[in-house]
Design an enzyme around this catalytic site. Structure first.
Site, PDB file in Angstrom:
ATOM      1  N   CYS A   1      -2.231  -5.323   3.092  1.00  9.04           N
ATOM      2  CA  CYS A   1      -3.634  -4.922   2.962  1.00  9.04           C
ATOM      3  C   CYS A   1      -4.055  -3.938   4.047  1.00  9.04           C
ATOM      4  O   CYS A   1      -4.816  -3.001   3.787  1.00  9.04           O
ATOM      5  CB  CYS A   1      -4.536  -6.144   2.969  1.00  9.04           C
ATOM      6  N   GLY A   2      -3.573  -4.123   5.265  1.00  9.16           N
ATOM      7  CA  GLY A   2      -3.962  -3.230   6.337  1.00  9.16           C
ATOM      8  C   GLY A   2      -3.414  -1.830   6.148  1.00  9.16           C
ATOM      9  O   GLY A   2      -4.115  -0.837   6.358  1.00  9.16           O
TER      10      GLY A   2
END
Length: 350
Positions: free
Chosen positions: A131-132
């Site tokens: 996600c990052g």
């Protein structure tokens, strides 16, 4: 301008055709005397044959339409392919905001005028705990050349630098170093939360059209919640919806479809309105995207701030899943809690 907690981050050193079978040829059948009994139409060269209509033209490309979302792992997932086909074009930020303001109007104060500052992003659906890096990829489309930086390259660089084992990012500082090296941008690490003096810094950054990366705990509907860091996730914010008592007279136009919503007029000199004071509930919303949906979301600023400030523990579920994760010294509290990353082009003059 430097963060009150950390100086600007320094990037690390780069190290034949198939033959036709022959057989007996049957003599041609005699034609019937009544040609009208033929079961197939006469050839087009016959004066009695109707001229067939031309095939329909292909549909024209959408004018000004947005491209479908980039989906990492699409070629390996039939489920993602089907979902993408049903979803259609990705809505722009203004479209999504107007949809949210209409469908969830009870969430927004009716005593305020609303001004939307936003920058459009492509969408990228994550695969696994990335996600990052997905958020960084989306932010990079506002910072890097139009060709962009492939997600695979970001993942590989993060692994080579020891920032991640499989795509997870539990350090805002490491994310800043990666952003500087991969995107050639400026990165300012904020700590101490999104409130206090950092609040004005964040709002001014977003009004300027620059992206903000925020770690937070993700609820079932992707919105911020408080799970002590067990559901730690990343989002990118590229806009802000400000509630104000009065709209400046120059540089803003009211939305033709949604009265009460105003947009900055491109290319027109304007002064941003004073941001709502801290402690004014429901007056500031961050426009965010994250890697599990291609829609924008509007999150109350205080809700994001509270979620970001309580990222203190590593998920026991992750700790027991048998996978390797790179967690900085001091754990989730040291790597994520109360921190965010302001990204801007290198020539922005910050």
């Amino acid at each position: 301008m430097s963060s009150p907690c950390f100086p600007p981050l320094e990037p690390p050193a780069l190290s034949p055709e198939t033959p036709v079978p022959q057989g007996p040829v049957a003599p041609p059948l005699p034609l019937p005397s009544d040609l009208s009994s033929l079961a197939f139409p006469l050839p087009a060269s016959s004066p009695q044959a109707p001229i067939p209509p031309p095939p329909p033209l292909p549909p024209p490309p959408p004018v000004g339409g947005l491209a479908p979302p980039h989906v990492f792992g699409l070629e390996k997932s039939q489920l993602l392919k089907e979902a993408l086909e049903k979803a259609g074009p990705v809505p722009g930020s203004r479209d999504d905001v107007k949809r949210l303001l209409t469908l969830q109007k009870d969430r927004f104060r009716s005593d305020l005028w609303w001004i939307l500052f936003c920058a459009d992003l492509p969408s990228l659906l994550q695969e696994g705990p990335q996600c990052g890096l997905v958020a960084l990829w989306m932010a990079g489309t506002l910072l890097a050349p139009p060709s962009g930086i492939p997600l695979e390259r970001l993942v590989q660089m993060a692994m080579d630098r020891g920032y991640t084992a499989q795509g997870e990012m539990f350090s805002v500082a490491d994310m800043g170093k990666l952003a500087q090296e991969a995107l050639g941008c400026q990165a300012e690490l904020l700590c101490g939360g999104l409130g206090g003096p950092n609040r004005e810094r964040v709002l001014r950054h977003l009004v300027s059209g620059h992206p903000l990366l925020i770690p937070y705990d993700e609820d079932f509907n992707h919105e911020p919640c408080k799970k002590k860091g067990y559901k730690a996730h990343w989002a990118v914010s590229t806009g802000v919806l400000l509630g104000t008592q009065a709209v400046p007279s120059l540089g803003y136009s009211e939305d033709p479809e949604l009265p009460g919503l105003f947009h900055p007029v491109p290319g027109t000199p304007r002064r941003p309105p004073p941001p709502p004071e801290e402690g004014s509930p429901g007056a500031v919303y961050l426009l965010c995207k994250q890697g599990k949906s291609w829609h924008y979301q509007l999150w109350d600023y205080d809700q994001v701030q509270d979620s970001n400030l309580q990222l203190t523990e590593f998920s026991p579920e992750r700790a027991a899943d048998g996978r390797a994760y790179v967690v900085p010294e001091g754990g989730v509290r040291a790597g994520l809690c109360g921190q965010a990353l302001l990204l801007s082009p290198k020539d922005s003059g910050r």
